[in-house]
Design a protein around this motif. Structure first.
Motif, PDB file in Angstrom:
ATOM      1  N   UNK A   5      32.105  52.397   9.182  1.00 10.82           N
ATOM      2  CA  UNK A   5      32.797  53.669   9.397  1.00 10.82           C
ATOM      3  C   UNK A   5      33.345  53.819  10.813  1.00 10.82           C
ATOM      4  N   UNK A   6      32.937  52.942  11.735  1.00 13.83           N
ATOM      5  CA  UNK A   6      33.441  53.006  13.093  1.00 13.83           C
ATOM      6  C   UNK A   6      32.950  54.204  13.895  1.00 13.83           C
ATOM      7  N   UNK A  65      25.034  57.129   3.432  1.00  8.82           N
ATOM      8  CA  UNK A  65      25.670  57.414   2.146  1.00  8.82           C
ATOM      9  C   UNK A  65      27.010  58.111   2.358  1.00  8.82           C
ATOM     10  N   UNK A  66      27.022  59.084   3.261  1.00  8.81           N
ATOM     11  CA  UNK A  66      28.250  59.826   3.543  1.00  8.81           C
ATOM     12  C   UNK A  66      29.321  58.909   4.140  1.00  8.81           C
ATOM     13  N   UNK A  68      33.308  57.573  -1.178  1.00 13.52           N
ATOM     14  CA  UNK A  68      34.756  57.585  -1.381  1.00 13.52           C
ATOM     15  C   UNK A  68      35.456  56.279  -1.049  1.00 13.52           C
ATOM     16  N   UNK A  69      34.709  55.279  -0.645  1.00 17.95           N
ATOM     17  CA  UNK A  69      35.306  53.980  -0.308  1.00 17.95           C
ATOM     18  C   UNK A  69      35.032  52.983  -1.429  1.00 17.95           C
ATOM     19  N   UNK A  70      35.958  52.082  -1.628  1.00 21.20           N
ATOM     20  CA  UNK A  70      35.802  51.024  -2.621  1.00 21.20           C
ATOM     21  C   UNK A  70      34.904  49.920  -2.063  1.00 21.20           C
ATOM     22  N   UNK A 115      33.204  43.052   3.705  1.00 17.94           N
ATOM     23  CA  UNK A 115      33.460  44.155   2.776  1.00 17.94           C
ATOM     24  C   UNK A 115      32.260  45.095   2.703  1.00 17.94           C
ATOM     25  N   UNK A 116      32.519  46.293   2.216  1.00 13.98           N
ATOM     26  CA  UNK A 116      31.436  47.242   1.984  1.00 13.98           C
ATOM     27  C   UNK A 116      30.437  46.660   0.984  1.00 13.98           C
ATOM     28  N   UNK A 117      30.936  45.919   0.008  1.00 13.20           N
ATOM     29  CA  UNK A 117      30.046  45.249  -0.962  1.00 13.20           C
ATOM     30  C   UNK A 117      29.073  44.319  -0.236  1.00 13.20           C
TER      31      UNK A 117
END
Length: 104
Positions: free
Chosen positions: A10-11, A51-52, A56-58, A72-74
């Motif tokens: 999220x930076x 979590x926040x 909303x991100x893929x 990746x977020x994954x």
């Protein structure tokens, strides 16, 4: 968790949680059992903030790591699953040494 979801993905500009001496003890000097409830509440708050940060991100959304590698977020979720599994295993070893009981 904090580093990967909030700082890296999220930076967010956030400080460190553990501020103990840089002696390789991960800032755990001075840990007191009397603070366990407070610390667990802090952990739960951090989990909600993470979590926040991911909401909303893929899963295939990418970001650049601090080493300049595209991740990746994954990948972050998979890393967290692995880390929690390792640490839960460590806790199980400690429990076995404490009460002598072993699992099946």
């Amino acid at each position: 968790m904090r580093w990967w979801f909030r700082r890296s993905f999220a930076g967010e500009t956030i400080g460190d949680v553990f501020t103990g001496p840089s002696d390789g003890n991960e800032g755990l000097d001075g840990v007191d059992a009397a603070d366990a409830e407070r610390d667990f509440v802090l952990f739960q708050g951090e989990a909600k903030a993470c979590d926040a940060a991911a909401a909303g991100h893929e899963l295939d959304e990418t970001f650049m790591s601090s080493r300049g590698i595209s991740l990746s977020l994954r990948w972050v979720y998979m890393l967290m699953i692995q880390e929690y599994a390792r640490h839960n295993g460590h806790a199980d070893f400690l429990r076995e040494r404490t009460d002598g009981a072993t699992g099946d």
